[in-house]
Design a protein around this motif. Structure first.
Motif, PDB file in Angstrom:
ATOM      1  N   ARG A  63     -47.327  46.495  29.977  1.00  0.00           N
ATOM      2  CA  ARG A  63     -48.128  45.645  28.915  1.00  0.00           C
ATOM      3  C   ARG A  63     -47.104  45.663  27.671  1.00  0.00           C
ATOM      4  O   ARG A  63     -47.185  44.543  26.914  1.00  0.00           O
ATOM      5  CB  ARG A  63     -49.173  47.160  28.291  1.00  0.00           C
ATOM      6  CG  ARG A  63     -50.381  47.000  29.447  1.00  0.00           C
ATOM      7  CD  ARG A  63     -51.344  47.989  28.572  1.00  0.00           C
ATOM      8  NE  ARG A  63     -52.373  48.170  29.589  1.00  0.00           N
ATOM      9  CZ  ARG A  63     -52.474  49.517  29.750  1.00  0.00           C
ATOM     10  NH1 ARG A  63     -52.101  50.525  29.085  1.00  0.00           N
ATOM     11  NH2 ARG A  63     -53.501  49.856  30.600  1.00  0.00           N
ATOM     12  N   THR A  64     -46.065  46.463  27.467  1.00  0.00           N
ATOM     13  CA  THR A  64     -45.107  46.027  26.389  1.00  0.00           C
ATOM     14  C   THR A  64     -44.309  44.792  26.857  1.00  0.00           C
ATOM     15  O   THR A  64     -44.073  43.964  26.060  1.00  0.00           O
ATOM     16  CB  THR A  64     -44.203  47.255  26.161  1.00  0.00           C
ATOM     17  OG1 THR A  64     -44.989  48.452  25.836  1.00  0.00           O
ATOM     18  CG2 THR A  64     -43.211  46.949  25.108  1.00  0.00           C
ATOM     19  N   LEU A  65     -44.020  44.716  27.930  1.00  0.00           N
ATOM     20  CA  LEU A  65     -43.214  43.556  28.646  1.00  0.00           C
ATOM     21  C   LEU A  65     -44.016  42.439  28.673  1.00  0.00           C
ATOM     22  O   LEU A  65     -43.473  41.485  28.348  1.00  0.00           O
ATOM     23  CB  LEU A  65     -42.783  43.672  29.944  1.00  0.00           C
ATOM     24  CG  LEU A  65     -42.008  42.859  30.651  1.00  0.00           C
ATOM     25  CD1 LEU A  65     -40.625  42.601  29.759  1.00  0.00           C
ATOM     26  CD2 LEU A  65     -41.816  43.094  31.937  1.00  0.00           C
ATOM     27  N   LEU A  66     -45.397  42.281  28.926  1.00  0.00           N
ATOM     28  CA  LEU A  66     -46.330  41.391  28.715  1.00  0.00           C
ATOM     29  C   LEU A  66     -46.432  40.779  27.364  1.00  0.00           C
ATOM     30  O   LEU A  66     -46.491  39.700  26.947  1.00  0.00           O
ATOM     31  CB  LEU A  66     -47.538  41.464  29.179  1.00  0.00           C
ATOM     32  CG  LEU A  66     -47.770  41.529  30.802  1.00  0.00           C
ATOM     33  CD1 LEU A  66     -49.038  41.892  31.271  1.00  0.00           C
ATOM     34  CD2 LEU A  66     -47.207  40.114  31.330  1.00  0.00           C
ATOM     35  N   ARG A  67     -46.441  41.900  26.255  1.00  0.00           N
ATOM     36  CA  ARG A  67     -46.715  41.504  24.815  1.00  0.00           C
ATOM     37  C   ARG A  67     -45.538  40.528  24.288  1.00  0.00           C
ATOM     38  O   ARG A  67     -45.568  39.688  23.543  1.00  0.00           O
ATOM     39  CB  ARG A  67     -46.857  42.569  23.878  1.00  0.00           C
ATOM     40  CG  ARG A  67     -48.423  43.029  24.001  1.00  0.00           C
ATOM     41  CD  ARG A  67     -48.610  44.136  23.093  1.00  0.00           C
ATOM     42  NE  ARG A  67     -49.344  45.214  23.615  1.00  0.00           N
ATOM     43  CZ  ARG A  67     -48.800  46.408  23.970  1.00  0.00           C
ATOM     44  NH1 ARG A  67     -47.952  46.866  23.650  1.00  0.00           N
ATOM     45  NH2 ARG A  67     -49.984  47.236  24.508  1.00  0.00           N
ATOM     46  N   GLU A  68     -44.290  41.013  24.836  1.00  0.00           N
ATOM     47  CA  GLU A  68     -42.986  40.393  24.454  1.00  0.00           C
ATOM     48  C   GLU A  68     -42.724  39.114  24.953  1.00  0.00           C
ATOM     49  O   GLU A  68     -42.190  38.165  24.589  1.00  0.00           O
ATOM     50  CB  GLU A  68     -41.715  41.238  24.648  1.00  0.00           C
ATOM     51  CG  GLU A  68     -41.828  42.664  24.069  1.00  0.00           C
ATOM     52  CD  GLU A  68     -40.601  43.644  24.439  1.00  0.00           C
ATOM     53  OE1 GLU A  68     -39.905  43.293  25.557  1.00  0.00           O
ATOM     54  OE2 GLU A  68     -40.615  44.659  24.164  1.00  0.00           O
ATOM     55  N   TRP A  69     -43.438  38.804  26.088  1.00  0.00           N
ATOM     56  CA  TRP A  69     -43.160  37.531  26.769  1.00  0.00           C
ATOM     57  C   TRP A  69     -43.863  36.345  25.964  1.00  0.00           C
ATOM     58  O   TRP A  69     -45.097  36.353  25.742  1.00  0.00           O
ATOM     59  CB  TRP A  69     -43.848  37.561  28.184  1.00  0.00           C
ATOM     60  CG  TRP A  69     -43.426  36.335  29.139  1.00  0.00           C
ATOM     61  CD1 TRP A  69     -42.339  35.555  29.082  1.00  0.00           C
ATOM     62  CD2 TRP A  69     -44.469  35.962  29.896  1.00  0.00           C
ATOM     63  NE1 TRP A  69     -42.764  34.630  30.078  1.00  0.00           N
ATOM     64  CE2 TRP A  69     -43.862  34.811  30.635  1.00  0.00           C
ATOM     65  CE3 TRP A  69     -45.823  36.592  30.458  1.00  0.00           C
ATOM     66  CZ2 TRP A  69     -44.367  34.082  31.728  1.00  0.00           C
ATOM     67  CZ3 TRP A  69     -46.454  35.512  31.352  1.00  0.00           C
ATOM     68  CH2 TRP A  69     -45.641  34.422  32.087  1.00  0.00           C
ATOM     69  N   LYS A  70     -42.984  35.263  25.880  1.00  0.00           N
ATOM     70  CA  LYS A  70     -43.323  34.071  25.140  1.00  0.00           C
ATOM     71  C   LYS A  70     -43.217  32.787  26.168  1.00  0.00           C
ATOM     72  O   LYS A  70     -41.976  32.764  26.699  1.00  0.00           O
ATOM     73  CB  LYS A  70     -42.606  33.882  23.798  1.00  0.00           C
ATOM     74  CG  LYS A  70     -42.611  35.016  22.776  1.00  0.00           C
ATOM     75  CD  LYS A  70     -44.026  35.176  22.228  1.00  0.00           C
ATOM     76  CE  LYS A  70     -44.133  36.277  21.269  1.00  0.00           C
ATOM     77  NZ  LYS A  70     -45.457  37.047  21.187  1.00  0.00           N
ATOM     78  N   VAL A  71     -44.162  32.072  26.118  1.00  0.00           N
ATOM     79  CA  VAL A  71     -43.937  30.891  26.824  1.00  0.00           C
ATOM     80  C   VAL A  71     -43.484  29.714  25.849  1.00  0.00           C
ATOM     81  O   VAL A  71     -44.295  29.432  24.627  1.00  0.00           O
ATOM     82  CB  VAL A  71     -45.305  30.231  27.273  1.00  0.00           C
ATOM     83  CG1 VAL A  71     -45.472  29.132  28.110  1.00  0.00           C
ATOM     84  CG2 VAL A  71     -45.835  31.393  28.157  1.00  0.00           C
ATOM     85  N   THR A  72     -42.508  29.066  26.125  1.00  0.00           N
ATOM     86  CA  THR A  72     -41.855  27.945  25.216  1.00  0.00           C
ATOM     87  C   THR A  72     -42.128  26.601  25.796  1.00  0.00           C
ATOM     88  O   THR A  72     -41.703  25.773  25.086  1.00  0.00           O
ATOM     89  CB  THR A  72     -40.338  28.367  25.018  1.00  0.00           C
ATOM     90  OG1 THR A  72     -39.526  28.482  26.374  1.00  0.00           O
ATOM     91  CG2 THR A  72     -39.975  29.795  24.465  1.00  0.00           C
ATOM     92  N   THR A  73     -42.323  26.634  26.983  1.00  0.00           N
ATOM     93  CA  THR A  73     -42.582  25.218  27.533  1.00  0.00           C
ATOM     94  C   THR A  73     -44.037  24.485  26.918  1.00  0.00           C
ATOM     95  O   THR A  73     -45.023  25.371  27.311  1.00  0.00           O
ATOM     96  CB  THR A  73     -42.442  25.231  28.918  1.00  0.00           C
ATOM     97  OG1 THR A  73     -41.503  26.081  29.311  1.00  0.00           O
ATOM     98  CG2 THR A  73     -42.635  23.944  29.659  1.00  0.00           C
ATOM     99  N   PRO A  74     -43.930  23.400  26.820  1.00  0.00           N
ATOM    100  CA  PRO A  74     -45.111  22.877  25.971  1.00  0.00           C
ATOM    101  C   PRO A  74     -45.904  22.542  27.286  1.00  0.00           C
ATOM    102  O   PRO A  74     -45.492  22.378  28.069  1.00  0.00           O
ATOM    103  CB  PRO A  74     -44.844  21.748  25.152  1.00  0.00           C
ATOM    104  CG  PRO A  74     -43.537  21.289  25.651  1.00  0.00           C
ATOM    105  CD  PRO A  74     -42.844  22.616  26.139  1.00  0.00           C
ATOM    106  N   LEU A  75     -47.307  22.553  26.896  1.00  0.00           N
ATOM    107  CA  LEU A  75     -48.194  21.869  27.996  1.00  0.00           C
ATOM    108  C   LEU A  75     -48.128  20.367  28.053  1.00  0.00           C
ATOM    109  O   LEU A  75     -47.784  19.841  27.091  1.00  0.00           O
ATOM    110  CB  LEU A  75     -49.850  22.245  27.626  1.00  0.00           C
ATOM    111  CG  LEU A  75     -49.824  23.775  27.995  1.00  0.00           C
ATOM    112  CD1 LEU A  75     -51.356  24.089  27.533  1.00  0.00           C
ATOM    113  CD2 LEU A  75     -49.803  24.149  29.573  1.00  0.00           C
ATOM    114  N   PRO A  76     -48.403  19.720  29.259  1.00  0.00           N
ATOM    115  CA  PRO A  76     -48.427  18.417  29.323  1.00  0.00           C
ATOM    116  C   PRO A  76     -49.345  17.732  28.299  1.00  0.00           C
ATOM    117  O   PRO A  76     -50.376  18.234  28.248  1.00  0.00           O
ATOM    118  CB  PRO A  76     -48.776  17.941  30.926  1.00  0.00           C
ATOM    119  CG  PRO A  76     -48.741  19.343  31.481  1.00  0.00           C
ATOM    120  CD  PRO A  76     -48.441  20.315  30.591  1.00  0.00           C
TER     121      PRO A  76
END
Length: 111
Positions: free
Chosen positions: A14-27
């Motif tokens: 859960r901690t790893l998932l909270r830290e994960w950020k998506v930087t690629t914008p959606l089309p």
């Protein structure tokens, strides 16, 4: 020893998932395209439509088709067996009554 998997320690996962950020914008117009595809496929509203869809996708596979036909045959044989038992009991009772009446014609039916 096997290394620990994230599913074995849910808190670290859960901690790893909270830290994960998506930087690629959606089309562009991504959400609109998703809703368009959902509308195109449509939602199976009735149970009959869902059953038809399942049969059309599952029955072309031989194993599923054989299992389906087998279940239908067993259900048919079981229903026929139950009907035959009912008829046998009914006929035996009727024949018993007729026998008693043939031996003693003054006997009341049903005794």
């Amino acid at each position: 020893m096997e290394p620990k998997r994230p599913s074995e320690n849910p808190e670290s996962f859960r901690t790893l998932l909270r830290e994960w950020k998506v930087t690629t914008p959606l089309p562009p117009r991504f959400a609109e395209g998703v809703w368009r595809r959902i509308e195109r496929t449509g939602v199976k509203a009735s149970l009959w439509d869902a059953l038809q869809h399942w049969l059309s996708t599952a029955l072309p596979r031989p194993a599923v088709a054989v299992a389906y036909v087998t279940v239908l045959l067993v259900a048919g044989v079981a229903a026929d067996y139950m009907q035959a038992r009912y008829e046998t009991v009914r006929v035996k009772g009727e024949l018993g009554t007729r026998y008693v009446q043939s031996v003693d014609p003054y006997q009341k039916p049903g005794l």
